[in-house]
Design a protein around this motif. Structure first.
Motif, PDB file in Angstrom:
ATOM      1  N   UNK A  75       0.820  -1.217   0.000  1.00  0.00           N
ATOM      2  CA  UNK A  75       0.000   0.000   0.000  1.00  0.00           C
ATOM      3  C   UNK A  75       0.853   1.266   0.000  1.00  0.00           C
ATOM      4  N   UNK A  76       1.929   1.272   0.796  1.00  0.00           N
ATOM      5  CA  UNK A  76       2.755   2.479   0.900  1.00  0.00           C
ATOM      6  C   UNK A  76       3.488   2.804  -0.410  1.00  0.00           C
ATOM      7  N   UNK A  77       3.597   1.843  -1.326  1.00  0.00           N
ATOM      8  CA  UNK A  77       4.330   2.061  -2.577  1.00  0.00           C
ATOM      9  C   UNK A  77       3.430   2.493  -3.736  1.00  0.00           C
ATOM     10  N   UNK A  78       2.135   2.380  -3.587  1.00  0.00           N
ATOM     11  CA  UNK A  78       1.215   2.680  -4.691  1.00  0.00           C
ATOM     12  C   UNK A  78       1.386   4.104  -5.215  1.00  0.00           C
ATOM     13  N   UNK A  79       1.471   5.068  -4.329  1.00  0.00           N
ATOM     14  CA  UNK A  79       1.620   6.465  -4.743  1.00  0.00           C
ATOM     15  C   UNK A  79       2.931   6.654  -5.512  1.00  0.00           C
ATOM     16  N   UNK A  80       4.014   6.034  -5.018  1.00  0.00           N
ATOM     17  CA  UNK A  80       5.302   6.154  -5.700  1.00  0.00           C
ATOM     18  C   UNK A  80       5.229   5.605  -7.128  1.00  0.00           C
ATOM     19  N   UNK A  81       4.683   4.414  -7.296  1.00  0.00           N
ATOM     20  CA  UNK A  81       4.657   3.793  -8.623  1.00  0.00           C
ATOM     21  C   UNK A  81       3.723   4.500  -9.604  1.00  0.00           C
ATOM     22  N   UNK A  82       2.843   5.352  -9.106  1.00  0.00           N
ATOM     23  CA  UNK A  82       1.985   6.159  -9.977  1.00  0.00           C
ATOM     24  C   UNK A  82       2.576   7.544 -10.234  1.00  0.00           C
ATOM     25  N   UNK A  83       3.686   7.859  -9.586  1.00  0.00           N
ATOM     26  CA  UNK A  83       4.264   9.202  -9.684  1.00  0.00           C
ATOM     27  C   UNK A  83       4.896   9.464 -11.047  1.00  0.00           C
ATOM     28  N   UNK A  84       4.913  10.726 -11.427  1.00  0.00           N
ATOM     29  CA  UNK A  84       5.559  11.146 -12.672  1.00  0.00           C
ATOM     30  C   UNK A  84       7.049  10.840 -12.629  1.00  0.00           C
ATOM     31  N   UNK A  85       7.671  11.050 -11.481  1.00  0.00           N
ATOM     32  CA  UNK A  85       9.106  10.789 -11.357  1.00  0.00           C
ATOM     33  C   UNK A  85       9.421   9.326 -11.668  1.00  0.00           C
ATOM     34  N   UNK A  86       8.635   8.393 -11.099  1.00  0.00           N
ATOM     35  CA  UNK A  86       8.888   6.975 -11.365  1.00  0.00           C
ATOM     36  C   UNK A  86       8.592   6.628 -12.822  1.00  0.00           C
ATOM     37  N   UNK A  87       7.508   7.129 -13.350  1.00  0.00           N
ATOM     38  CA  UNK A  87       7.156   6.804 -14.742  1.00  0.00           C
ATOM     39  C   UNK A  87       8.233   7.280 -15.717  1.00  0.00           C
ATOM     40  N   UNK A  88       8.766   8.461 -15.480  1.00  0.00           N
ATOM     41  CA  UNK A  88       9.839   8.973 -16.343  1.00  0.00           C
ATOM     42  C   UNK A  88      11.124   8.169 -16.153  1.00  0.00           C
ATOM     43  N   UNK A  89      11.450   7.860 -14.914  1.00  0.00           N
ATOM     44  CA  UNK A  89      12.647   7.075 -14.620  1.00  0.00           C
ATOM     45  C   UNK A  89      12.526   5.694 -15.256  1.00  0.00           C
ATOM     46  N   UNK A  90      11.390   5.050 -15.094  1.00  0.00           N
ATOM     47  CA  UNK A  90      11.169   3.719 -15.653  1.00  0.00           C
ATOM     48  C   UNK A  90      11.318   3.742 -17.170  1.00  0.00           C
ATOM     49  N   UNK A  91      10.682   4.698 -17.834  1.00  0.00           N
ATOM     50  CA  UNK A  91      10.761   4.788 -19.295  1.00  0.00           C
ATOM     51  C   UNK A  91      12.191   5.038 -19.755  1.00  0.00           C
ATOM     52  N   UNK A  92      12.895   5.897 -19.053  1.00  0.00           N
ATOM     53  CA  UNK A  92      14.279   6.197 -19.392  1.00  0.00           C
ATOM     54  C   UNK A  92      15.176   4.974 -19.209  1.00  0.00           C
ATOM     55  N   UNK A  93      14.978   4.245 -18.106  1.00  0.00           N
ATOM     56  CA  UNK A  93      15.799   3.064 -17.860  1.00  0.00           C
ATOM     57  C   UNK A  93      15.492   1.966 -18.876  1.00  0.00           C
ATOM     58  N   UNK A  94      14.234   1.803 -19.214  1.00  0.00           N
ATOM     59  CA  UNK A  94      13.818   0.812 -20.212  1.00  0.00           C
ATOM     60  C   UNK A  94      14.535   1.099 -21.539  1.00  0.00           C
ATOM     61  N   UNK A  95      14.548   2.357 -21.952  1.00  0.00           N
ATOM     62  CA  UNK A  95      15.238   2.737 -23.193  1.00  0.00           C
ATOM     63  C   UNK A  95      16.744   2.538 -23.069  1.00  0.00           C
ATOM     64  N   UNK A  96      17.302   2.883 -21.929  1.00  0.00           N
ATOM     65  CA  UNK A  96      18.737   2.738 -21.664  1.00  0.00           C
ATOM     66  C   UNK A  96      19.183   1.283 -21.823  1.00  0.00           C
ATOM     67  N   UNK A  97      18.325   0.352 -21.430  1.00  0.00           N
ATOM     68  CA  UNK A  97      18.635  -1.079 -21.531  1.00  0.00           C
ATOM     69  C   UNK A  97      18.084  -1.689 -22.826  1.00  0.00           C
ATOM     70  N   UNK A  98      17.643  -0.854 -23.741  1.00  0.00           N
ATOM     71  CA  UNK A  98      17.155  -1.280 -25.063  1.00  0.00           C
ATOM     72  C   UNK A  98      16.009  -2.294 -24.972  1.00  0.00           C
ATOM     73  N   UNK A  99      15.267  -2.258 -23.880  1.00  0.00           N
ATOM     74  CA  UNK A  99      14.101  -3.120 -23.719  1.00  0.00           C
ATOM     75  C   UNK A  99      14.420  -4.591 -23.502  1.00  0.00           C
ATOM     76  N   UNK A 100      15.680  -4.915 -23.174  1.00  0.00           N
ATOM     77  CA  UNK A 100      16.074  -6.317 -23.028  1.00  0.00           C
ATOM     78  C   UNK A 100      16.321  -6.681 -21.564  1.00  0.00           C
ATOM     79  N   UNK A 101      15.848  -7.853 -21.188  1.00  0.00           N
ATOM     80  CA  UNK A 101      16.077  -8.367 -19.837  1.00  0.00           C
ATOM     81  C   UNK A 101      17.572  -8.471 -19.598  1.00  0.00           C
ATOM     82  N   UNK A 102      18.008  -7.966 -18.464  1.00  0.00           N
ATOM     83  CA  UNK A 102      19.437  -7.960 -18.143  1.00  0.00           C
ATOM     84  C   UNK A 102      19.957  -9.330 -17.716  1.00  0.00           C
ATOM     85  N   UNK A 103      19.084 -10.273 -17.501  1.00  0.00           N
ATOM     86  CA  UNK A 103      19.537 -11.605 -17.088  1.00  0.00           C
ATOM     87  C   UNK A 103      19.501 -12.613 -18.230  1.00  0.00           C
ATOM     88  N   UNK A 104      18.482 -12.555 -19.072  1.00  0.00           N
ATOM     89  CA  UNK A 104      18.355 -13.567 -20.129  1.00  0.00           C
ATOM     90  C   UNK A 104      18.332 -12.976 -21.537  1.00  0.00           C
TER      91      UNK A 104
END
Length: 99
Positions: free
Chosen positions: A3-32
């Motif tokens: 419950x305490x994380x719901x607000x964070x995961x809906x935040x603009x800061x997280x959404x931008x960070x997530x999208x940026x990191x996804x692009x940085x890793x070229x959309x590929x799983x770092x393990x497989x």
């Protein structure tokens, strides 16, 4: 999700960070190297650290994972092994064989 994380995961800061990191890793799983789906926090978010951007928004604490690798991270590594139990593609517990 806690419950305490719901607000964070809906935040603009997280959404931008997530999208940026996804692009940085070229959309590929770092393990497989399969298609990535989840930007995972290596050091898990807790009530005590959720307001710390070094934990929540720093690339050094993030990892792009596919659903299977994410399930393994959260279920296989942090749960006791139970014979006859597996997880579906959504990460939900399913019973295999048995009763």
């Amino acid at each position: 999700m806690k419950d305490y994380a719901k607000k964070f995961y809906k935040s603009t800061a997280w959404r931008k960070c997530r999208a940026s990191y996804f692009a940085y890793r070229h959309g590929l799983c770092e393990r497989c190297t399969g298609p990535g789906k989840i930007v995972h926090h290596k050091k898990y978010i807790t009530l005590e650290n959720i307001d710390d951007p070094i934990i929540t928004l720093s690339f050094s604490n993030l990892e792009l994972l596919c659903q299977d690798c994410h399930n393994r991270e959260h279920h296989e590594r942090n749960s006791p092994v139970v014979e006859g139990v597996m997880f579906d593609s959504n990460g939900d517990l399913i019973q295999v064989g048995g009763n």
